[in-house]
Design a protein around this motif. Structure first.
Motif, PDB file in Angstrom:
ATOM      1  N   SER A 280       0.861  -1.177   0.000  1.00  0.00           N
ATOM      2  CA  SER A 280       0.000   0.000   0.000  1.00  0.00           C
ATOM      3  C   SER A 280       0.897   1.227   0.000  1.00  0.00           C
ATOM      4  O   SER A 280       2.107   1.129   0.252  1.00  0.00           O
ATOM      5  CB  SER A 280      -0.845   0.004   1.274  1.00  0.00           C
ATOM      6  N   LEU A 281       0.289   2.367  -0.227  1.00  0.00           N
ATOM      7  CA  LEU A 281       1.075   3.609  -0.189  1.00  0.00           C
ATOM      8  C   LEU A 281       1.644   3.817   1.204  1.00  0.00           C
ATOM      9  O   LEU A 281       2.767   4.287   1.365  1.00  0.00           O
ATOM     10  CB  LEU A 281       0.173   4.798  -0.546  1.00  0.00           C
ATOM     11  N   GLU A 282       0.849   3.452   2.214  1.00  0.00           N
ATOM     12  CA  GLU A 282       1.316   3.651   3.585  1.00  0.00           C
ATOM     13  C   GLU A 282       2.589   2.843   3.849  1.00  0.00           C
ATOM     14  O   GLU A 282       3.558   3.350   4.404  1.00  0.00           O
ATOM     15  CB  GLU A 282       0.219   3.249   4.565  1.00  0.00           C
ATOM     16  N   GLU A 283       2.580   1.587   3.413  1.00  0.00           N
ATOM     17  CA  GLU A 283       3.765   0.758   3.620  1.00  0.00           C
ATOM     18  C   GLU A 283       4.960   1.359   2.880  1.00  0.00           C
ATOM     19  O   GLU A 283       6.071   1.449   3.409  1.00  0.00           O
ATOM     20  CB  GLU A 283       3.511  -0.680   3.135  1.00  0.00           C
ATOM     21  N   ALA A 284       4.708   1.810   1.650  1.00  0.00           N
ATOM     22  CA  ALA A 284       5.804   2.385   0.848  1.00  0.00           C
ATOM     23  C   ALA A 284       6.366   3.641   1.527  1.00  0.00           C
ATOM     24  O   ALA A 284       7.584   3.817   1.598  1.00  0.00           O
ATOM     25  CB  ALA A 284       5.290   2.715  -0.547  1.00  0.00           C
ATOM     26  N   PHE A 285       5.488   4.475   2.046  1.00  0.00           N
ATOM     27  CA  PHE A 285       5.958   5.693   2.743  1.00  0.00           C
ATOM     28  C   PHE A 285       6.747   5.323   3.996  1.00  0.00           C
ATOM     29  O   PHE A 285       7.764   5.936   4.299  1.00  0.00           O
ATOM     30  CB  PHE A 285       4.779   6.588   3.119  1.00  0.00           C
ATOM     31  N   ASN A 286       6.243   4.327   4.717  1.00  0.00           N
ATOM     32  CA  ASN A 286       6.962   3.887   5.920  1.00  0.00           C
ATOM     33  C   ASN A 286       8.379   3.455   5.574  1.00  0.00           C
ATOM     34  O   ASN A 286       9.344   3.815   6.241  1.00  0.00           O
ATOM     35  CB  ASN A 286       6.236   2.710   6.581  1.00  0.00           C
TER      36      ASN A 286
END
Ligand code: COA
Length: 709
Positions: A280-286
């Motif tokens: 997800s985008l969240e995982e990628a940002f993390n």
């Protein structure tokens, strides 16, 4: 045709024009000029609008023709119908890059106009970014040539996005998460400049430590694979790709007009390139935030320090999922943590300080892990208890994060609790301390760090081409083409296998009963017989196959039955004979295939035959060319791999011969683009050292006429 402009000028332009600059504050043309001026761009700015005048303290030029200066970049924000003319103006002026904000081209079915623009640009050595984009931000030039939010924070993460709106939202998210950007580029329809061009610059840019890409569809996949392989050893590359689901793929195709391609193939090829794909985008940002700041671990020994057994178990599960190796030397763990762990706690990994641990115990345990030369990274977990107040918690996390940063050892925190803990996480995340509410997110970050480390350590740019007889390959292709076919007959496939050195069972084609018997006796019983007819592709369905024929009588009966069945199945079929071949002992059956993938060009696939591929979809893919090591990893990757190692007393199978076959097919589809699809199904694998044999080979050819297009 002029030489294409250097991509550097897209990120480091010395002068920028905006065509469609407007005094109307509601227009994109205003926003662009405002962002460039307020963003502190130090180069020369030329707003262009036929009305002239002044805008935000800048002279507005009526046309680019009035400007005497050289222009490195001209951002186009005029309506679609005026875009070609605007690009013509840029071409006359010798502009290097034209980012085209305007929508209304291939994404709406108007591909012709887009091609016309790109053709014109190419004739003048000009590069086109977009169309259908929000622009470019480059920290190095303090250039915010986007109509996104102003005040983008400078930093070390570069974002390349195919979706503009999502890109603008990502700028917002980076501000909230305190992630600084070195660049953000919207690629839109990718009519000319694509991810590979941008990566070429970004991998050499010292300010960029990590690249995040949002991709909907891949074009020029072969080039992308080559660029990504180079980029991912220089810095982490994280990708988020939409279109995982069938419906999602259709939505992506209509969004930017690009082909989404098979998600499994994309996923496998990204792994092959060392690119990390976020769920997800969240995982990628993390990952981006964590990887941009984390020190590189020396090894992979990780220790979990916790005050709760349950969360420790969750973290252990997550570690397995994300490939994080937990240090398990019980003696050394006891030596390191014995003095800081209560008797009713545990020094085994996870190290459980128990619910009674306060800030001092945490400090002591985390300091012990930091000091240990056997431990390479720490995962610190905390469940809210009455012993710790949130104030203490924030202080403890902050000071330990600082100590680990200075000590060059990675640490990630995960804390779980009520409102106080949540607000503590919020404050610390703003300060870029690696702390998460969800333990899986924390472990996923460590997993990403190790993956990157492993990729760099194991990377090799070797390519193992197989030795194939390309002349013979082309002869087989030409034979099928001459008959106007886009598939190969068995004898042509056999020739092709000879050309690339893949063994098939001994065989002969019989044209009458006598020949059939003679062939069977020469080959030796048992034999298999199959009808040979260009009109009968699915031979079993036609009753055109007989297996396990043990003697002359059975061969005679089968010969007659096969001919009768074939006539009944397709009365007008041309029957060229009956193939008699050696009946093989069928041990482990695999499928090896290769094709010209729409997105990535030559690719190979491997799986175990029967239900493993068909039902369980247990298949591995790679882009060609590939090294022997990559082919070996591909074979190991399938879930059913243990069957090749030999189960229940069976011997290990000839895995090396499978690897050879994969390399042969990879070389074939790379060197002969006319072969669009080839499948060896089944490829029987014998015991170690005994080789492989292809029982059936299906070859499809591309519909174009040349054998090497
Ligand atoms: N050179 C310079 N200026 C020109 C020009 C030219 N060749 N042709 C027109 N202009 C001027 C217009 O006169 C106008 O200026 P004004 O406000 O002073 O009248 C200005 O350029 C803009 O033209 P206008 O017709 O008002 O268009 P607009 O601002 O409403 O829309 C786009 C232009 C490009 C924004 C619009 O066509 C578009 O594509 N919008 C979607 C953008 C988008 O979403 N992109 C993808 C993002 S992810």
């Amino acid at each position: 045709m002029n030489r294409p402009a250097d991509i550097r000028y897209l990120f480091e332009p010395r002068s920028v024009a905006v065509l469609g600059a407007s005094a109307d504050r509601s227009k994109i043309g205003y926003r662009l000029v405002e962002n460039i001026v307020r963003g502190g761009y130090a180069g020369k700015l030329y707003p262009v609008n036929p009305k002239g005048g002044e805008l935000l303290g800048q002279k507005v030029w009526r046309s680019l023709d009035e400007v005497a200066d050289e222009i490195d970049m001209a951002v186009i924000a005029v309506p679609a119908k005026g875009t070609y003319q605007a690009v013509e103006q840029c071409a006359r002026h010798g502009v290097k890059h034209v980012p085209i904000i305007t929508s209304g081209f291939s994404e709406m079915g108007n591909a012709e106009e887009e091609h016309r623009i790109v053709r014109l640009a190419r004739e003048h050595g000009m590069r086109v970014l977009g169309p259908n984009i929000f622009g470019v931000f480059s920290a190095k030039s303090s250039l915010n040539a986007t109509f996104g939010p102003p005040g983008i924070q400078h930093g070390s993460v570069a974002i390349v996005t195919q979706s503009g709106a999502l890109g603008i939202a990502m700028i917002g998210k980076t501000a909230v998460e305190n992630i600084g950007l070195s660049a953000i580029v919207s690629v839109g329809n990718k009519a000319d400049i694509d991810e590979s061009d941008l990566l070429t610059y970004l991998m050499a840019d010292e300010q960029t430590r990590i690249v995040l890409m949002y991709i909907e569809g891949v074009q020029h996949g072969e080039r992308l694979v080559a660029t990504l392989k180079q980029a991912a050893i220089k810095k982490p590359v994280v990708v988020v790709k939409s279109g995982r689901s069938k419906r999602g793929a259709i939505a992506a195709a209509s969004h930017t007009g690009s082909l989404a391609g098979s998600d499994e193939v994309f996923d496998a090829i990204m792994r092959q390139c060392g690119v990390m794909r976020g769920e997800s985008l969240e995982e990628a940002f993390n990952w981006c935030k964590f990887l941009a700041a984390a020190p590189t671990p020396r090894g992979e020994n990780t220790v979990i320090v916790t005050n709760g057994g349950g969360i420790g178990v969750l973290a252990t599960d997550a570690s397995e999922k994300y490939g994080v190796k937990l240090y398990d030397d019980a003696r050394l763990l006891k030596e390191t943590f014995g003095s800081v762990t209560p008797d009713f706690g545990s020094t085994k990994n996870p190290v459980d300080l128990t619910g009674q641990a306060g800030p001092q115990q945490y400090d002591a345990a985390l300091a012990a892990a930091l000091a240990s030369e056997h431990i390479d990274a720490t995962l610190a977990l905390y469940c809210e208890t009455a012993i710790f107040d949130a104030q203490n918690l924030a202080g403890m996390i902050r000071s330990n994060a600082d100590a680990y940063r200075k000590g060059g050892k990675p640490i990630v925190f995960s804390t779980l609790g009520g409102e106080m803990t949540e607000s503590c996480i919020g404050v610390l995340r703003k300060e870029s301390v690696p702390v998460f509410g969800e333990v899986y997110q924390a472990v996923s970050c460590l997993g990403a760090l190790y993956r990157q480390r492993r990729h760099i350590a194991e990377y090799s740019d070797a390519v193992d081409e197989a030795d194939i007889d390309i002349g013979l390959v082309e002869k087989a292709v030409a034979s099928a083409r001459a008959a106007g076919r886009t598939f190969m007959l068995p004898r042509e496939s056999r020739e092709l296998m000879r050309a690339i050195g893949v063994a098939m069972p001994q065989n002969a084609v019989a044209h009458n009963l006598d020949e059939a018997v003679k062939a069977a006796e020469t080959i030796g019983y048992p034999v298999v017989m199959k009808i040979v007819s260009p009109e009968i592709i699915h031979k079993s369905d036609a009753g055109g196959v007989a297996l396990d024929l043990e003697n002359k009588e059975e061969v005679i009966d089968a010969y007659q039955a096969i001919n009768v069945n074939a006539r009944r199945y397709k009365p007008d079929a041309r029957i060229e004979g009956v193939e008699v071949s050696q009946m093989l002992v069928r041990t482990t059956e695999t499928i090896v295939g290769a094709r010209q993938d729409k997105a990535f060009g030559p690719t190979v696939m491997f799986g175990l035959g029967g239900i493993y591929v068909e039902v369980m979809k247990d298949v591995a893919f790679r882009a060609a060319p590939l090294s022997r090591k990559e082919a070996q990893l591909m074979v190991k990757e399938i879930r059913s791999y243990p069957l090749l190692l030999g189960v229940r007393g069976e011997k290990r199978k000839d895995i090396e011969a499978v690897v050879d076959t994969i390399l042969k097919l990879a070389t074939l589809v790379r060197r002969c683009r006319a072969v669009s699809d080839i499948e060896l199904n089944p490829l029987v694998v014998y015991d170690h050292g005994q080789g492989v044999k292809a029982l059936d080979v299906r070859v499809l050819l591309s519909s174009s006429l040349s054998s090497n297009d």
